[in-house]
Design a protein around this motif. Structure first.
Motif, PDB file in Angstrom:
ATOM      1  N   ARG A 191       0.828  -1.206   0.000  1.00  0.00           N
ATOM      2  CA  ARG A 191       0.000   0.000   0.000  1.00  0.00           C
ATOM      3  C   ARG A 191       0.866   1.262   0.000  1.00  0.00           C
ATOM      4  O   ARG A 191       0.499   2.272  -0.577  1.00  0.00           O
ATOM      5  CB  ARG A 191      -0.935  -0.020   1.208  1.00  0.00           C
ATOM      6  CG  ARG A 191      -1.883   1.149   1.320  1.00  0.00           C
ATOM      7  CD  ARG A 191      -2.837   1.297   0.125  1.00  0.00           C
ATOM      8  NE  ARG A 191      -3.742   0.204  -0.031  1.00  0.00           N
ATOM      9  CZ  ARG A 191      -4.989   0.180   0.421  1.00  0.00           C
ATOM     10  NH1 ARG A 191      -5.478   1.211   1.065  1.00  0.00           N
ATOM     11  NH2 ARG A 191      -5.741  -0.876   0.225  1.00  0.00           N
ATOM     12  N   ALA A 192       2.030   1.183   0.643  1.00  0.00           N
ATOM     13  CA  ALA A 192       2.932   2.332   0.707  1.00  0.00           C
ATOM     14  C   ALA A 192       3.841   2.424  -0.524  1.00  0.00           C
ATOM     15  O   ALA A 192       4.604   3.374  -0.654  1.00  0.00           O
ATOM     16  CB  ALA A 192       3.785   2.255   1.973  1.00  0.00           C
ATOM     17  N   GLY A 193       3.754   1.420  -1.395  1.00  0.00           N
ATOM     18  CA  GLY A 193       4.560   1.449  -2.610  1.00  0.00           C
ATOM     19  C   GLY A 193       5.933   0.822  -2.475  1.00  0.00           C
ATOM     20  O   GLY A 193       6.851   1.147  -3.225  1.00  0.00           O
ATOM     21  N   PHE A 194       6.079  -0.097  -1.524  1.00  0.00           N
ATOM     22  CA  PHE A 194       7.352  -0.762  -1.284  1.00  0.00           C
ATOM     23  C   PHE A 194       7.192  -2.261  -1.403  1.00  0.00           C
ATOM     24  O   PHE A 194       6.090  -2.788  -1.338  1.00  0.00           O
ATOM     25  CB  PHE A 194       7.854  -0.491   0.146  1.00  0.00           C
ATOM     26  CG  PHE A 194       8.273   0.904   0.405  1.00  0.00           C
ATOM     27  CD1 PHE A 194       9.477   1.385  -0.066  1.00  0.00           C
ATOM     28  CD2 PHE A 194       7.467   1.756   1.139  1.00  0.00           C
ATOM     29  CE1 PHE A 194       9.874   2.679   0.178  1.00  0.00           C
ATOM     30  CE2 PHE A 194       7.856   3.051   1.393  1.00  0.00           C
ATOM     31  CZ  PHE A 194       9.062   3.514   0.911  1.00  0.00           C
ATOM     32  N   SER A 195       8.325  -2.935  -1.467  1.00  0.00           N
ATOM     33  CA  SER A 195       8.321  -4.379  -1.258  1.00  0.00           C
ATOM     34  C   SER A 195       8.367  -4.597   0.250  1.00  0.00           C
ATOM     35  O   SER A 195       8.717  -3.690   1.013  1.00  0.00           O
ATOM     36  CB  SER A 195       9.551  -5.016  -1.914  1.00  0.00           C
ATOM     37  OG  SER A 195      10.721  -4.683  -1.178  1.00  0.00           O
ATOM     38  N   GLY A 196       8.027  -5.787   0.665  1.00  0.00           N
ATOM     39  CA  GLY A 196       8.068  -6.093   2.092  1.00  0.00           C
ATOM     40  C   GLY A 196       9.445  -5.951   2.685  1.00  0.00           C
ATOM     41  O   GLY A 196       9.616  -5.489   3.805  1.00  0.00           O
ATOM     42  N   THR A 197      10.469  -6.332   1.911  1.00  0.00           N
ATOM     43  CA  THR A 197      11.829  -6.221   2.442  1.00  0.00           C
ATOM     44  C   THR A 197      12.240  -4.758   2.572  1.00  0.00           C
ATOM     45  O   THR A 197      12.849  -4.380   3.567  1.00  0.00           O
ATOM     46  CB  THR A 197      12.846  -6.992   1.579  1.00  0.00           C
ATOM     47  OG1 THR A 197      12.699  -6.587   0.222  1.00  0.00           O
ATOM     48  CG2 THR A 197      12.655  -8.486   1.688  1.00  0.00           C
ATOM     49  N   ASP A 198      11.886  -3.928   1.583  1.00  0.00           N
ATOM     50  CA  ASP A 198      12.201  -2.500   1.701  1.00  0.00           C
ATOM     51  C   ASP A 198      11.551  -1.912   2.944  1.00  0.00           C
ATOM     52  O   ASP A 198      12.154  -1.124   3.667  1.00  0.00           O
ATOM     53  CB  ASP A 198      11.735  -1.727   0.464  1.00  0.00           C
ATOM     54  CG  ASP A 198      12.671  -1.873  -0.725  1.00  0.00           C
ATOM     55  OD1 ASP A 198      13.647  -2.629  -0.631  1.00  0.00           O
ATOM     56  OD2 ASP A 198      12.403  -1.224  -1.754  1.00  0.00           O
ATOM     57  N   HIS A 199      10.327  -2.323   3.199  1.00  0.00           N
ATOM     58  CA  HIS A 199       9.596  -1.839   4.374  1.00  0.00           C
ATOM     59  C   HIS A 199      10.329  -2.218   5.658  1.00  0.00           C
ATOM     60  O   HIS A 199      10.490  -1.413   6.573  1.00  0.00           O
ATOM     61  CB  HIS A 199       8.178  -2.419   4.340  1.00  0.00           C
ATOM     62  CG  HIS A 199       7.335  -2.071   5.499  1.00  0.00           C
ATOM     63  ND1 HIS A 199       6.714  -3.029   6.255  1.00  0.00           N
ATOM     64  CD2 HIS A 199       6.985  -0.887   6.042  1.00  0.00           C
ATOM     65  CE1 HIS A 199       6.019  -2.440   7.216  1.00  0.00           C
ATOM     66  NE2 HIS A 199       6.168  -1.154   7.108  1.00  0.00           N
ATOM     67  N   ARG A 200      10.791  -3.457   5.739  1.00  0.00           N
ATOM     68  CA  ARG A 200      11.519  -3.901   6.940  1.00  0.00           C
ATOM     69  C   ARG A 200      12.828  -3.129   7.101  1.00  0.00           C
ATOM     70  O   ARG A 200      13.204  -2.756   8.211  1.00  0.00           O
ATOM     71  CB  ARG A 200      11.781  -5.406   6.882  1.00  0.00           C
ATOM     72  CG  ARG A 200      10.541  -6.230   7.210  1.00  0.00           C
ATOM     73  CD  ARG A 200      10.858  -7.692   7.409  1.00  0.00           C
ATOM     74  NE  ARG A 200      11.335  -8.357   6.210  1.00  0.00           N
ATOM     75  CZ  ARG A 200      10.561  -8.815   5.232  1.00  0.00           C
ATOM     76  NH1 ARG A 200       9.266  -8.655   5.277  1.00  0.00           N
ATOM     77  NH2 ARG A 200      11.089  -9.428   4.190  1.00  0.00           N
ATOM     78  N   TYR A 201      13.525  -2.894   5.989  1.00  0.00           N
ATOM     79  CA  TYR A 201      14.794  -2.179   6.076  1.00  0.00           C
ATOM     80  C   TYR A 201      14.573  -0.726   6.480  1.00  0.00           C
ATOM     81  O   TYR A 201      15.389  -0.156   7.205  1.00  0.00           O
ATOM     82  CB  TYR A 201      15.571  -2.287   4.775  1.00  0.00           C
ATOM     83  CG  TYR A 201      15.901  -3.713   4.401  1.00  0.00           C
ATOM     84  CD1 TYR A 201      16.106  -4.694   5.384  1.00  0.00           C
ATOM     85  CD2 TYR A 201      15.985  -4.108   3.082  1.00  0.00           C
ATOM     86  CE1 TYR A 201      16.394  -5.997   5.056  1.00  0.00           C
ATOM     87  CE2 TYR A 201      16.285  -5.425   2.741  1.00  0.00           C
ATOM     88  CZ  TYR A 201      16.481  -6.357   3.735  1.00  0.00           C
ATOM     89  OH  TYR A 201      16.780  -7.658   3.401  1.00  0.00           O
ATOM     90  N   LEU A 202      13.480  -0.145   6.041  1.00  0.00           N
ATOM     91  CA  LEU A 202      13.132   1.198   6.490  1.00  0.00           C
ATOM     92  C   LEU A 202      12.861   1.177   7.994  1.00  0.00           C
ATOM     93  O   LEU A 202      13.236   2.092   8.720  1.00  0.00           O
ATOM     94  CB  LEU A 202      11.909   1.702   5.722  1.00  0.00           C
ATOM     95  CG  LEU A 202      11.582   3.170   5.816  1.00  0.00           C
ATOM     96  CD1 LEU A 202      12.749   4.041   5.383  1.00  0.00           C
ATOM     97  CD2 LEU A 202      10.351   3.487   4.955  1.00  0.00           C
ATOM     98  N   GLY A 203      12.268   0.087   8.462  1.00  0.00           N
ATOM     99  CA  GLY A 203      12.048  -0.096   9.895  1.00  0.00           C
ATOM    100  C   GLY A 203      13.337  -0.098  10.692  1.00  0.00           C
ATOM    101  O   GLY A 203      13.406   0.446  11.796  1.00  0.00           O
ATOM    102  N   PHE A 204      14.404  -0.698  10.140  1.00  0.00           N
ATOM    103  CA  PHE A 204      15.708  -0.662  10.812  1.00  0.00           C
ATOM    104  C   PHE A 204      16.174   0.778  11.001  1.00  0.00           C
ATOM    105  O   PHE A 204      16.689   1.148  12.052  1.00  0.00           O
ATOM    106  CB  PHE A 204      16.781  -1.414  10.008  1.00  0.00           C
ATOM    107  CG  PHE A 204      16.671  -2.906  10.015  1.00  0.00           C
ATOM    108  CD1 PHE A 204      16.231  -3.600  11.123  1.00  0.00           C
ATOM    109  CD2 PHE A 204      17.032  -3.633   8.891  1.00  0.00           C
ATOM    110  CE1 PHE A 204      16.138  -4.978  11.126  1.00  0.00           C
ATOM    111  CE2 PHE A 204      16.954  -5.013   8.877  1.00  0.00           C
ATOM    112  CZ  PHE A 204      16.504  -5.689   9.995  1.00  0.00           C
TER     113      PHE A 204
END
Length: 161
Positions: free
Chosen positions: A40-53
Motif C-alpha cells: 500500500r505504501a509502494g514498497f516491497s516487504g523487504t524495503d519496508h523492513r529495512y526502512l524499519g531498521f
C-alpha cells in the motif's frame, strides 16, 4: 542451551507444540500484514523492513545497513535510491571520512506515510493490551523479551558474530 531462561520440565509436549504453532502463526500473520502495508505504501516487504531498521536505530552508514540486512553494498545503493526518491532518507558524507555515506531517516516523512496504514491495527492492538491484567501483561512482556533474546542469539550464531 541458551542462558536466557530457566528450563522447566513441567510442561507437556502437547502444550509446547500448541505454543510453537501459535508463535509460527503469529510470525506468518505479521509477515502478511507488513507485506500488505508495504504494498500500500509502494514498497516491497523487504524495503519496508529495512526502512524499519532505520526508524528503530536512526542514522547509520551504508556499510552498517549492509551488515545489518545482509545486503550487498550495491543492493544497499539501490535501496537508498528508492528511499531517497520518496524523500524518506537523505544521504550525507561522513565529515571525517568522505568515503562513508551516512543514511539519515526522515522520521516525519516516514511516519506520515505509515501512520495512516497502521492506525486501525494500532488501535485494536492497544485495546487488546488494555484488556489484560498487569500480571498477564508481565507474562507477555517476559515471553516476548526472552523470545527476542533467543532469536538474536540464534541469528548471531548463524552469522558467526
Amino acid at each position: 542451551m541458551s542462558k536466557i531462561f530457566n528450563y522447566q520440565d513441567n510442561m507437556d509436549s502437547e502444550t509446547i507444540k500448541q505454543i510453537r504453532k501459535l508463535v509460527q502463526e503469529y510470525a506468518y500473520s505479521s509477515i502478511q500484514m507488513h507485506e500488505a502495508v508495504a504494498r500500500r505504501a509502494g514498497f516491497s516487504g523487504t524495503d519496508h523492513r529495512y526502512l524499519g531498521f532505520l526508524i528503530e536505530r536512526g542514522q547509520m552508514t551504508a556499510g552498517e545497513l549492509s551488515n545489518l540486512t545482509g545486503l550487498t553494498t550495491g543492493a544497499i545503493t539501490g535501496l537508498i535510491d528508492r528511499f531517497e526518491k520518496k524523500k524518506l532518507v537523505k544521504r550525507r558524507f561522513d565529515k571525517d571520512d568522505r568515503r562513508k555515506v551516512i543514511i539519515e531517516p526522515n522520521i516525519k516523512s516516514i511516519m506520515a506515510l505509515f501512520e495512516p496504514l497502521y492506525k486501525d491495527f494500532r488501535s485494536m492492538s492497544e485495546k487488546l493490551t488494555a484488556s489484560f491484567t498487569e500480571k498477564e501483561i508481565e507474562i507477555v512482556r517476559i515471553y516476548l523479551t526472552k523470545s527476542i533474546g533467543i532469536m538474536n542469539e540464534t541469528a548471531n550464531k548463524l552469522d558467526n558474530r
